[in-house]
Design an enzyme around this catalytic site. Structure first.
Site, PDB file in Angstrom:
ATOM      1  N   TYR A  84       5.037  -1.390  -4.578  1.00 50.84           N
ATOM      2  CA  TYR A  84       3.866  -2.022  -3.947  1.00 50.84           C
ATOM      3  C   TYR A  84       2.664  -1.131  -4.220  1.00 50.84           C
ATOM      4  O   TYR A  84       2.750   0.094  -4.074  1.00 50.84           O
ATOM      5  CB  TYR A  84       4.098  -2.164  -2.441  1.00 50.84           C
ATOM      6  CG  TYR A  84       2.895  -2.628  -1.651  1.00 50.84           C
ATOM      7  CD1 TYR A  84       2.223  -1.760  -0.796  1.00 50.84           C
ATOM      8  CD2 TYR A  84       2.426  -3.929  -1.753  1.00 50.84           C
ATOM      9  CE1 TYR A  84       1.122  -2.190  -0.060  1.00 50.84           C
ATOM     10  CE2 TYR A  84       1.322  -4.372  -1.018  1.00 50.84           C
ATOM     11  CZ  TYR A  84       0.673  -3.483  -0.175  1.00 50.84           C
ATOM     12  OH  TYR A  84      -0.419  -3.890   0.559  1.00 50.84           O
TER      13      TYR A  84
ATOM     14  N   ASP B  12       1.031   5.726  -9.274  1.00 51.87           N
ATOM     15  CA  ASP B  12       0.510   5.403  -7.948  1.00 51.87           C
ATOM     16  C   ASP B  12       1.169   6.368  -6.962  1.00 51.87           C
ATOM     17  O   ASP B  12       2.313   6.163  -6.537  1.00 51.87           O
ATOM     18  CB  ASP B  12       0.821   3.940  -7.599  1.00 51.87           C
ATOM     19  CG  ASP B  12       0.309   3.597  -6.220  1.00 51.87           C
ATOM     20  OD1 ASP B  12       0.383   2.394  -5.840  1.00 51.87           O
ATOM     21  OD2 ASP B  12      -0.155   4.500  -5.509  1.00 51.87           O
TER      22      ASP B  12
ATOM     23  N   LYS C 201      -3.496   8.121   1.956  1.00 53.96           N
ATOM     24  CA  LYS C 201      -2.679   8.648   3.068  1.00 53.96           C
ATOM     25  C   LYS C 201      -2.926  10.130   3.367  1.00 53.96           C
ATOM     26  O   LYS C 201      -3.913  10.484   3.999  1.00 53.96           O
ATOM     27  CB  LYS C 201      -1.208   8.346   2.790  1.00 53.96           C
ATOM     28  CG  LYS C 201      -0.909   6.822   2.707  1.00 53.96           C
ATOM     29  CD  LYS C 201       0.545   6.546   2.461  1.00 53.96           C
ATOM     30  CE  LYS C 201       0.775   5.112   2.052  1.00 53.96           C
ATOM     31  NZ  LYS C 201       0.882   4.181   3.190  1.00 53.96           N
TER      32      LYS C 201
HETATM   33  P1  KE4 Z   1      -3.621   0.992   1.450  1.00 50.35           P
HETATM   34  O1  KE4 Z   1      -4.572  -0.006   0.860  1.00 50.35           O
HETATM   35  O2  KE4 Z   1      -2.710   0.387   2.493  1.00 50.35           O
HETATM   36  O3  KE4 Z   1      -4.329   2.273   1.949  1.00 50.35           O
HETATM   37  O4  KE4 Z   1      -2.677   1.542   0.257  1.00 50.35           O
HETATM   38  C1  KE4 Z   1      -1.981   0.600  -0.508  1.00 50.35           C
HETATM   39  C2  KE4 Z   1      -0.802   1.283  -1.162  1.00 50.35           C
HETATM   40  C3  KE4 Z   1      -0.875   1.612  -2.499  1.00 50.35           C
HETATM   41  N1  KE4 Z   1       0.150   2.232  -3.121  1.00 50.35           N
HETATM   42  C4  KE4 Z   1       1.277   2.563  -2.448  1.00 50.35           C
HETATM   43  C5  KE4 Z   1       2.386   3.262  -3.175  1.00 50.35           C
HETATM   44  C6  KE4 Z   1       1.398   2.264  -1.066  1.00 50.35           C
HETATM   45  O5  KE4 Z   1       2.529   2.596  -0.410  1.00 50.35           O
HETATM   46  C7  KE4 Z   1       0.345   1.614  -0.403  1.00 50.35           C
HETATM   47  C8  KE4 Z   1       0.422   1.236   1.071  1.00 50.35           C
HETATM   48  N2  KE4 Z   1       1.639   1.552   1.736  1.00 50.35           N
HETATM   49  C9  KE4 Z   1       1.997   0.708   2.848  1.00 50.35           C
HETATM   50  C10 KE4 Z   1       3.339   1.171   3.411  1.00 50.35           C
HETATM   51  N3  KE4 Z   1       4.388   1.106   2.486  1.00 50.35           N
HETATM   52  C11 KE4 Z   1       0.930   0.702   3.901  1.00 50.35           C
HETATM   53  C12 KE4 Z   1       1.373   0.144   5.231  1.00 50.35           C
HETATM   54  C13 KE4 Z   1       0.760  -1.203   5.481  1.00 50.35           C
HETATM   55  O6  KE4 Z   1       0.626  -2.010   4.517  1.00 50.35           O
HETATM   56  O7  KE4 Z   1       0.439  -1.457   6.668  1.00 50.35           O
END
Ligand code: KE4
Length: 434
Positions: free
Chosen positions: A152, A247, A275
């Site tokens: 993701y 990523d 994060k």
């Molecule tokens: P954000 O846009 O949520 O800050 O990051 C997106 C993203 C991009 N790449 C990776 C590998 C990620 O894990 C994420 C976001 N992770 C999720 C949890 N697996 C965020 C939690 C959520 O969607 O509420």
């Protein structure tokens, strides 16, 4: 942590707030995974957090293994982190203009990641990925993107496509609202499978702008790269002149000070971060070689912008968080995670309840599966009904486990030995009851 038994089906205040939230916010949440739908519960509402603990609005206390989806590597409100925000706040909330700390955070990232010569701060991992892909397309003058099932990369249209993991299947929209045109430029292949990738690249030798990958998958539960997978991605990206995007929104500063790329000794062309570099405040970043990064406006022709990019509070929080990371921290995180996972494995063998435990550094997940989980297809074969009962049993004992089979758990430096022993007792009770 005292012996805890929470009636998770009768969290009155959370239920009341959830009903109100559902009238105003789609699904009652501002991000789907918090809905607890995949663990067949209504979401708990958090009232406060400190160290390794969070409390819900019904005053129940939980050991936190989510840590804001990995951002809080030092747990909640580590002293230095809290002070950094308080000090920054005394000087303002947002300037919409440059400030000195942006340079310090950029320097910390560049010093930590061998492949990063320049970095642009944004407000989320999604923005970082969007920007990285736009840069790759501009740099290569090509359109197609390859991603891997189970990974993701945020919710930008370009990465919200999915397809069967067939070799030449072009993308299909993975979400309503993503057009067939957009999805058709993104090809999804099975993770840890180089053969399919080679066939695909030979089919479109001059059309692939980038290969984007979670170097260790965190969004399918944890799936580490198989031997040579990352090196093969590096070699094939070079051979076909497409960019390799790591990523590292999850793995950046999680697996090591230089993320997965330092741990596995692979240099990506672009890296996305998030994060941990914000310590729990909104942030993202894209970094890479100067010749690629200099394409970004105002220097180059690739436009990217953000009102709150480089926000002083996020940046101060990120700097304080990164400065607390050192060899000792990673040794503690890794030994704590290894101890927990080894003991869970022993409990699984003693009780005869079959689980697979996947881990990398201080991220881990368990699958109720008989055989090794090495990609999305094998992960989907795990028994999610058992996971739901396991999650609910753990939550009722005050353990806040990631509320989905297809997410990771994250260890923080705030976790102590007695927390691990409590967790293992709750774990044994939980798997015996499923
Ligand atoms: P954000 O846009 O949520 O800050 O990051 C997106 C993203 C991009 N790449 C990776 C590998 C990620 O894990 C994420 C976001 N992770 C999720 C949890 N697996 C965020 C939690 C959520 O969607 O509420």
């Amino acid at each position: 942590m005292q012996e805890t038994l929470i009636n998770i089906k009768d969290l009155k205040k959370s239920q009341e707030l959830y009903q109100k939230a559902c009238e105003l916010i789609p699904g009652g949440v501002n991000s789907p995974v918090r809905s607890f739908k995949s663990v067949e519960l209504e979401p708990i509402f958090i009232s406060k957090a400190k160290g390794q603990y969070i409390w819900d609005v019904d005053q129940n206390k939980y050991l936190d293994f989510v840590n804001s989806w990995g951002a809080l590597i030092h747990g909640h409100l580590a002293n230095e982190v809290t002070e950094s925000i308080q000090n920054a706040l005394a000087k303002g909330i947002s300037y919409g203009a440059s400030h000195e700390n942006e340079i310090e955070l950029a320097q910390l990232v560049v010093n930590s990641f061998p492949s990063i010569e320049k970095v642009r701060l944004v407000n989320s991992g999604t923005e970082a990925v969007m920007t990285a892909i736009r840069l790759a397309r501009a740099y290569t003058n090509r359109n197609k993107i390859i991603k891997f099932s189970g990974c993701y990369h945020g919710h930008a249209d370009v990465v919200l496509s999915m397809s069967g993991s067939g070799v030449s299947t072009l993308g299909l929209p993975g979400s309503a609202g993503v057009t067939k045109n957009t999805a058709s430029e993104t090809i999804t292949l099975p993770y840890n499978n180089i053969a399919n990738l080679e066939i695909l690249l030979s089919k479109y030798p001059k059309e692939i702008a980038a290969i984007i990958v979670e170097p260790v998958v965190g969004n399918c539960g944890v799936i580490p790269p198989s031997e040579n997978f990352l090196q093969s991605l590096r070699d094939l990206s070079t051979k076909y002149k497409c960019l390799l995007i790591f990523d590292e929104v999850i793995t950046g500063f999680r697996l090591s000070k230089g993320g997965a790329q330092l741990k596995y000794k692979i240099k990506s062309d672009l890296t996305t971060l998030g994060k941990i570099i914000g310590g729990g405040m909104p942030i993202g970043a894209v970094g890479g070689k100067k010749e690629i990064m200099n394409l970004l406006a105002p220097l180059g022709t690739v436009y990217q912008a953000g009102t709150l990019s480089g926000n002083p509070l996020s940046v101060a929080c990120g700097i304080a968080t990164l400065k607390l990371l050192n060899e000792e921290t990673y040794t503690y995180l890794e030994s704590t995670t290894n101890y927990l996972c080894d003991e869970m494995k022993k409990i699984s063998l003693d009780t005869g309840v079959k689980i697979q435990i996947n881990k990398a550094g201080s991220m881990f997940s368990i699958f109720f599966a008989d055989s090794f989980v090495y990609d999305y297809e094998s992960a989907k074969k795990s028994n999610t009904q058992k996971f739901i009962r396991f999650f609910q049993n753990m939550l009722s004992q005050g353990i806040y486990w990631a509320p989905s089979q297809f997410e990771s758990n994250f260890v923080s430096t705030a976790l102590k030995k007695e927390d691990l022993e409590y967790t293992l007792k709750a774990f044994k009770k939980s798997i015996l009851e499923i």
